[in-house]
Design a protein around this motif. Structure first.
Motif, PDB file in Angstrom:
ATOM      1  N   ALA A  90      -2.541 -16.773 -21.328  1.00 38.53           N
ATOM      2  CA  ALA A  90      -2.964 -17.547 -20.273  1.00 38.53           C
ATOM      3  C   ALA A  90      -2.596 -17.613 -19.267  1.00 38.53           C
ATOM      4  CB  ALA A  90      -3.538 -19.034 -20.787  1.00 38.53           C
ATOM      5  N   ASP A  91      -1.235 -17.803 -19.273  1.00 40.26           N
ATOM      6  CA  ASP A  91      -0.623 -17.173 -17.967  1.00 40.26           C
ATOM      7  C   ASP A  91      -0.048 -16.448 -18.365  1.00 40.26           C
ATOM      8  OD1 ASP A  91       0.215 -17.749 -15.418  1.00 40.26           O
ATOM      9  OD2 ASP A  91       1.389 -19.655 -15.651  1.00 40.26           O
ATOM     10  N   PRO A  92      -0.304 -14.872 -18.052  1.00 40.98           N
ATOM     11  CA  PRO A  92       0.580 -13.453 -17.511  1.00 40.98           C
ATOM     12  C   PRO A  92       1.392 -13.623 -16.139  1.00 40.98           C
ATOM     13  CG  PRO A  92      -1.710 -12.633 -17.148  1.00 40.98           C
ATOM     14  CD  PRO A  92      -1.703 -14.251 -17.606  1.00 40.98           C
ATOM     15  N   ASP A  93       1.433 -14.102 -14.966  1.00 40.65           N
ATOM     16  CA  ASP A  93       2.007 -14.268 -14.211  1.00 40.65           C
ATOM     17  C   ASP A  93       3.096 -15.360 -14.765  1.00 40.65           C
ATOM     18  OD1 ASP A  93      -0.132 -13.303 -11.492  1.00 40.65           O
ATOM     19  OD2 ASP A  93      -1.211 -14.370 -12.964  1.00 40.65           O
ATOM     20  N   GLY A 111       4.354 -16.015 -22.288  1.00 38.86           N
ATOM     21  CA  GLY A 111       2.999 -16.281 -21.387  1.00 38.86           C
ATOM     22  C   GLY A 111       2.495 -16.827 -21.731  1.00 38.86           C
ATOM     23  N   ARG A 112       2.916 -18.141 -22.691  1.00 35.55           N
ATOM     24  CA  ARG A 112       2.110 -19.223 -23.116  1.00 35.55           C
ATOM     25  C   ARG A 112       3.135 -20.741 -23.488  1.00 35.55           C
ATOM     26  NH1 ARG A 112      -0.893 -18.098 -29.620  1.00 35.55           N
ATOM     27  NH2 ARG A 112      -1.893 -16.228 -28.479  1.00 35.55           N
ATOM     28  N   SER A 113       4.244 -20.547 -22.871  1.00 37.02           N
ATOM     29  CA  SER A 113       5.189 -21.888 -22.691  1.00 37.02           C
ATOM     30  C   SER A 113       6.172 -21.612 -21.526  1.00 37.02           C
ATOM     31  CB  SER A 113       6.091 -21.697 -23.748  1.00 37.02           C
ATOM     32  OG  SER A 113       6.437 -22.364 -24.269  1.00 37.02           O
ATOM     33  N   ARG A 114       5.774 -22.785 -20.859  1.00 40.01           N
ATOM     34  CA  ARG A 114       7.161 -22.790 -19.898  1.00 40.01           C
ATOM     35  C   ARG A 114       8.205 -23.329 -19.975  1.00 40.01           C
ATOM     36  NH1 ARG A 114       2.543 -25.238 -15.801  1.00 40.01           N
ATOM     37  NH2 ARG A 114       0.986 -23.880 -15.558  1.00 40.01           N
ATOM     38  N   TYR A 115       7.705 -24.462 -20.944  1.00 43.40           N
ATOM     39  CA  TYR A 115       9.165 -24.684 -21.903  1.00 43.40           C
ATOM     40  C   TYR A 115       9.731 -23.948 -22.386  1.00 43.40           C
ATOM     41  CZ  TYR A 115      10.950 -27.980 -25.763  1.00 43.40           C
ATOM     42  OH  TYR A 115      12.046 -28.174 -26.953  1.00 43.40           O
ATOM     43  N   VAL A 116       9.945 -22.777 -22.879  1.00 38.77           N
ATOM     44  CA  VAL A 116      10.625 -22.272 -23.100  1.00 38.77           C
ATOM     45  C   VAL A 116      11.620 -20.952 -22.129  1.00 38.77           C
ATOM     46  CG1 VAL A 116      10.255 -19.416 -24.798  1.00 38.77           C
ATOM     47  CG2 VAL A 116       9.371 -21.769 -25.721  1.00 38.77           C
ATOM     48  N   SER A 158      -3.343 -36.745 -23.323  1.00 40.50           N
ATOM     49  CA  SER A 158      -4.648 -36.250 -23.482  1.00 40.50           C
ATOM     50  C   SER A 158      -5.273 -34.967 -23.568  1.00 40.50           C
ATOM     51  CB  SER A 158      -5.042 -37.135 -22.200  1.00 40.50           C
ATOM     52  OG  SER A 158      -4.553 -38.522 -22.072  1.00 40.50           O
ATOM     53  N   VAL A 159      -6.431 -34.663 -23.995  1.00 37.07           N
ATOM     54  CA  VAL A 159      -6.422 -33.310 -24.447  1.00 37.07           C
ATOM     55  C   VAL A 159      -6.702 -33.018 -22.817  1.00 37.07           C
ATOM     56  CG1 VAL A 159      -8.343 -32.063 -25.774  1.00 37.07           C
ATOM     57  CG2 VAL A 159      -8.017 -34.109 -26.307  1.00 37.07           C
ATOM     58  N   PRO A 160      -6.197 -31.545 -22.553  1.00 33.88           N
ATOM     59  CA  PRO A 160      -6.626 -30.638 -21.411  1.00 33.88           C
ATOM     60  C   PRO A 160      -7.908 -31.090 -20.712  1.00 33.88           C
ATOM     61  CG  PRO A 160      -5.910 -29.252 -22.586  1.00 33.88           C
ATOM     62  CD  PRO A 160      -5.784 -30.726 -23.497  1.00 33.88           C
ATOM     63  N   ASP A 203      -5.605 -25.230 -18.377  1.00 30.84           N
ATOM     64  CA  ASP A 203      -5.087 -25.660 -19.285  1.00 30.84           C
ATOM     65  C   ASP A 203      -5.374 -25.528 -20.950  1.00 30.84           C
ATOM     66  OD1 ASP A 203      -2.961 -26.058 -17.228  1.00 30.84           O
ATOM     67  OD2 ASP A 203      -3.431 -28.273 -17.111  1.00 30.84           O
ATOM     68  N   ALA A 204      -6.763 -26.065 -21.146  1.00 34.08           N
ATOM     69  CA  ALA A 204      -7.412 -26.105 -22.238  1.00 34.08           C
ATOM     70  C   ALA A 204      -7.336 -24.729 -23.161  1.00 34.08           C
ATOM     71  CB  ALA A 204      -8.808 -26.006 -21.825  1.00 34.08           C
ATOM     72  N   ASP A 205      -6.838 -22.922 -22.347  1.00 39.07           N
ATOM     73  CA  ASP A 205      -7.465 -22.120 -22.546  1.00 39.07           C
ATOM     74  C   ASP A 205      -5.525 -22.123 -23.600  1.00 39.07           C
ATOM     75  OD1 ASP A 205      -7.582 -19.524 -23.545  1.00 39.07           O
ATOM     76  OD2 ASP A 205      -6.844 -18.485 -21.587  1.00 39.07           O
ATOM     77  N   GLY A 206      -4.426 -22.342 -22.212  1.00 38.65           N
ATOM     78  CA  GLY A 206      -3.556 -22.523 -23.082  1.00 38.65           C
ATOM     79  C   GLY A 206      -2.932 -23.036 -24.173  1.00 38.65           C
ATOM     80  N   VAL A 207      -3.367 -24.326 -23.709  1.00 38.97           N
ATOM     81  CA  VAL A 207      -3.171 -24.713 -25.344  1.00 38.97           C
ATOM     82  C   VAL A 207      -4.184 -24.492 -26.012  1.00 38.97           C
ATOM     83  CG1 VAL A 207      -3.616 -26.786 -26.033  1.00 38.97           C
ATOM     84  CG2 VAL A 207      -2.520 -27.086 -23.314  1.00 38.97           C
TER      85      VAL A 207
END
Length: 1007
Positions: free
Chosen positions: A569-572, A610-615, A960-962, A967-971
């Protein structure tokens, strides 16, 4: 007393002669007269010792007798008392040195070449005087030998065979006396290929002579294929070729093809026919277009047209080794110029990698079972494993890297290692194993000059084979072990390289490199889904610029990584994180090696970045943790016990409590990444993630508590004077923590005998305050907030209580909500004896045999209503708030907890702190219908999964549900939805929440 002298036979046995009695008789043969008499000098002049160093001493001695007998039978010149040739052989054999060693080695290494020397004894000089050959020298020698002037009374075919074996004798002599035959293998194989090419050239000359006038109407090129084209031929092998024809000036194509076919057939016949001098080897043209069904010769244009339209994957793999071997070099060059671009584009074909792998499996499956364990070439761990792995890597990566395009296996392997496509250690291991297996193959074939790839089984043959590669002590057993060990290494590395997931992805991708203009590169990145292609280009250039091995490996990795990142969802953000990790770890050898070689590590890394800013944030602080992705076992969360051992070891090396807890937090950060990696790669479900995060929090609390207690004891100069236990509450007690959860706790202590209550209370308070401070303060590692608000009297009550005070409070003052909170109370750290005593206080309160009173039920319902009315954050949508909203997590938990308070006294399964376990127990006890239980569980799992996924995606808690589509795509991807399916996430959640709310209202408010 006179010393005992050993008999010649005993001495021969000690020297390694298998049949000493026969050998002793042979030493007395008249033909050896003057060379070895008297017998008491036999062991002093060194000849017998030289014979004993041969692969098979008995064979060497017998061969010597046969050659000398053959020389004796050659008529001497008039007036000579003894044949000159024989005298010179005798003189050579009596002198220590390389000439004698070469002659003895050939005599003891090949019965077939002994047969040749017995038939042509004058060729002994080609053995004793052997010099390294050259390709042109061999070509001229064989052409001269088959010419009318050079062949004398022999037929052209016989002349070719005699000349070929004469040169083969020299190659064999140099090979068998090499100080290191394994190291010399590539050189010997190249000499054999040169000799085969010289024979093809001579055979073509014979064919032209047979054809007569008109042979010049065509220009015929012979393209070597397989090991001939690769310059790595065996002693005995089919020689694979392809024939290419072009018309001579002024000649039509049809005529040229007709003449070319006749010349090609004549060449095959000249090599393959059996004569009084035997045969050379079969010339196999089955690798031509259409195989044996196709025309024997084609023009360059016809070849190209076939490969462009009809060729199968295996045919391009075969063309990898195409090389001019004989005939018209200009035609050969035109042919190679036409087909090579097709070879290096073949890996872009659909299912290319899968086709090559399937072919290797078919080859392996067709090995007869009776031969499988003896196969040096085709079986598991055989030569084909090396060759297929190298060729597949060449074809995939050689499309963009011309340095990989060698036709020779070991040269290509070396280039793959230099370019970073194969690890240096792996390449060295494969190189050495391949040389060993090929050397064994050569020695086996040499004995009878027969085409075989099977390890022998007899003790005699194994002994000779072992001795031929330098083994002396227990050579038969040693050579079996040598072959087995190298085959194991080959198979291990073959499976790592040949089935590397990176290959299939690399074959489908085209690299972003210098062949594209910046604008084309930006367009391609934009098409892949990068929102900031210019920024992506900067990252790519930073990673791939330069001539270092690191940059080379990145150039191989990035096309594939870009494709995998583009699927997220976030390749950049993923590419930026990959650059940061790579810059931090790029100089560490294991990092890029792991991404290139270890299973699915690179794909997993692309997915998590590509999925997790936390990681990404955690990896920025702990880049070395990426090593977890290199091993499937590394993605299994560790148990509390395992975590405790590691944390205690780290904390024990620190003298100060803050440093000890910091070390514990560093390990916690590493383990958070392990759990997140497994979660993002779909290896853990919702419950498993909660359990893993809770186990990590428990171990962190336990070891940190121990470190703080040690420090306080050091300060007071003795034991703490009281025992402590940390009771987990909320999600900690219920084994359902999230990535951003605080640890809800209640701390209880009990003073030791003789310690004043005030002192015990003060010391316990000191410990708890320090524990909260060290775990919760900002630092390089994620904090673990320790929240004690669920203690008796809440924030107004003491931070820590004695067991007696704790028990008294609950028996006299506890409110209904506090009894409800006890449903998830569970000891998580501290003294186990005190923990049992706390449970003895808690259990009768929360699992009452008579359940709860009507008044208490009303209190719980009123409290639930207040939570819904007052605790929902301002502006939050009560329909989509994951925890407090309608049909959210608290609806499930309160429903289950009321059932526990009412029925746990009689339903043992409800006596658990785990919400899902209690829910299933309620189902089993009939307190909830299966449909109602399913609806509650589905809502709980979805809401809990979305909360955790939101932390991973955004890097911070989201309740909350994005609503934002990105955000909905990533989650959505993290909770198992495909690309683009995030648009339905809110609808899916609302549907599950409505069903949950319906069940909650029916059950929670039922009398």
């Amino acid at each position: 007393m006179t010393p005992r002298v050993s008999s010649p036979g005993a001495q021969l046995a000690r020297l390694g002669f298998a049949d000493p009695e026969r050998s002793e008789r042979l030493l007395r043969e008249p033909v050896l007269a003057g060379l070895l008499d008297p017998m008491d000098e036999v062991f002093e002049d060194g000849l017998v010792e030289a014979l004993s160093r041969a692969a098979e001493p008995d064979l060497a001695l017998l061969g010597l007798v046969r050659v000398l007998e053959a020389l004796r039978d050659i008529p001497s010149s008039p007036g000579e008392a003894e044949d000159v040739e024989r005298r010179e052989v005798v003189a050579t054999l009596r002198r220590r040195g390389p000439a004698r060693d070469r002659l003895v080695a050939v005599l003891g290494g090949s019965t077939a070449l002994v047969d040749h020397l017995a038939h042509h004894p004058e060729h002994w000089r080609d053995v004793s005087e052997a010099e390294p050959p050259t390709a042109e020298g061999l070509r001229q020698a064989l052409l001269e030998a088959v010419s009318p002037a050079g062949r004398g009374d022999r037929s052209p075919y016989d002349a070719l065979r005699v000349a070929y074996r004469r040169r083969l004798l020299a190659v064999t002599a140099l090979d068998l006396t090499s100080p290191d035959p394994v190291a010399a293998l590539p050189t010997v194989a190249e000499w054999l290929a040169w000799l085969a090419e010289a024979a093809l050239e001579a055979a073509l000359a014979i064919s032209r002579e047979e054809y007569g006038d008109g042979h010049a109407d065509c220009r015929l090129a012979v393209i070597g294929m397989g090991k001939t084209g690769g310059g790595e031929l065996n002693y005995v092998s089919d020689v694979d070729v392809v024939f290419v024809v072009e018309p001579a000036d002024g000649v039509g194509e049809e005529r040229a093809v007709q003449v070319g076919a006749a010349l090609a057939a004549g060449l095959v016949r000249a090599c393959s026919a059996v004569t009084a001098e035997g045969t050379l080897w079969p010339v196999d043209a089955a690798l031509r277009p259409e195989g044996k069904q196709g025309p024997l010769v084609r023009t360059v244009a016809s070849h190209r047209a076939y490969y462009e339209r009809w060729a199968k994957t295996w045919e391009f793999q075969a063309l990898l080794k195409a090389y001019p071997s004989a005939g018209d070099r200009e035609v050969a060059r035109r042919y190679l110029d036409a087909i090579r671009p097709l070879v290096w584009e073949a890996s872009a074909r659909p299912n290319f990698v899968e086709d090559v792998r399937a072919m290797r499996r078919r080859v392996e499956e067709h090995v007869p079972k009776a031969e499988a364990e003896r196969q040096l070439k085709l079986g598991r761990g055989g030569l084909r494993d090396v060759e297929f792995a190298v060729q597949l890597l060449q074809l995939v990566h050689g499309r963009t890297d011309p340095s990989l395009r060698s036709a020779t296996t070991l040269e290509a392997l070396s280039s793959l290692a230099k370019g970073g496509y194969v690890g240096r250690d792996d390449a060295a291991t494969l190189d050495e194993a391949y040389r060993v297996l090929r050397t064994l193959e050569h020695r086996i074939q040499l004995h009878h000059l027969r085409r075989t790839h099977l390890m022998p089984t007899s003790e005699t043959d194994l002994r000779r084979l072992g001795r031929s590669v330098g083994l002396r002590s227990d050579a038969a057993k040693g050579v079996v072990e040598l072959r087995a060990s190298r085959s194991r290494e080959v198979r291990r590395l073959h499976e790592r390289l040949f089935y590397r997931p990176l290959l299939a992805a690399a074959a489908r991708m085209r690299t972003v490199d210098g062949t594209l203009t910046p604008e084309q590169a930006r367009e391609r990145l934009n098409a892949l889904g990068f929102l900031d292609p210019a920024g992506a280009l900067r990252h790519i250039e930073a990673l791939t610029t330069g001539v270092s091995r690191r940059a080379a490996i990145q150039r191989a990795l990035l096309p594939v990584m870009l494709g995998w990142l583009a699927d997220e969802a976030d390749p950049d953000a993923g590419l930026l994180a990959f650059r940061r990790v790579s810059e931090d770890l790029g100089t560490i050898p294991w990092y890029l090696k792991m991404l290139r070689d270890e299973g699915r590590a690179a794909e997993r890394l692309a997915r998590v970045l590509g999925r997790s800013r936390y990681v990404a944030d955690l990896l920025a602080r702990s880049p070395e943790s990426v090593a977890i992705l290199g091993d499937d076992r590394g993605l299994v969360p560790r148990t509390v016990e395992q975590l405790g051992l590691t944390m205690r070891s780290a904390a024990g090396r620190k003298s100060e409590p803050d440093a000890a807890v910091l070390a514990v937090r560093g390990i916690r950060r590493h383990e958070l990444l392990r759990i997140a990696f497994a979660h993002l790669n779909g290896l853990l479900d919702v419950e498993q993630v909660g359990h893993a995060l809770t186990d990590l929090a428990e171990a962190t609390l336990q070891v940190s508590l121990e470190a703080v207690v040690r420090h306080v004891e050091d300060k007071v100069g003795g034991p703490l004077g009281t025992d402590l236990v940390v009771i987990g509450m909320g999600s900690l007690g219920g084994r359902g923590m999230g990535y951003a959860s605080d640890a809800d706790v209640v701390v209880v202590h009990r003073a030791h005998e003789g310690v004043a209550d005030e002192d015990a209370q003060a010391r316990a308070l000191h410990v708890v305050q320090d524990l909260r401070r060290y775990l919760g303060e900002a630092g390089p590692d994620p904090a673990l907030g320790v929240d004690a608000d669920l203690r008796p009297e809440g924030k107004a009550g003491p931070l820590v209580r004695s067991l007696a005070s704790y028990e008294a409070y609950f028996h006299r003052w506890a409110q209904t909500w506090e009894l409800q909170a006890l449903l998830r109370a569970r000891p998580v750290a501290g003294d186990p004896d005190l923990a049992r005593d706390v449970l003895a206080v808690i259990d009768p309160l929360r699992h009452r045999a008579d359940g709860v009173s009507a008044a208490q039920v009303r209190d719980i319902r009123l409290m639930k209503a207040r939570v819904e009315a007052e605790r929902l954050p301002r502006g939050a949508d009560r329909r989509t708030h994951l925890k407090l909203g309608l049909g959210g997590i608290t609806d499930v938990e309160w429903t289950v907890q009321l059932l526990q308070l009412r029925h746990a006294g009689r339903v043992e399964g409800l006596r658990t702190t785990d919400t899902v376990e209690a829910l299933e127990a309620a189902r089993g006890a009939g307190l909830l219908t299966p449909a109602a239980a399913d609806d509650l569980r589905a809502a709980w799992e979805l809401a809990t999964g979305l909360r955790r996924a939101s932390v991973l995606w955004r890097g911070r808690p989201v309740e909350s549900v994005p609503s934002d589509l990105r955000d909905a795509d990533g989650v959505g991807r993290i909770v198992g939805r495909g690309a683009g399916e995030g648009t339905t996430l809110e609808d899916d959640y609302l549907r599950a929440a409505r069903r949950c709310r319906t069940v909650m209202e029916q059950s929670f408010y039922a009398d």
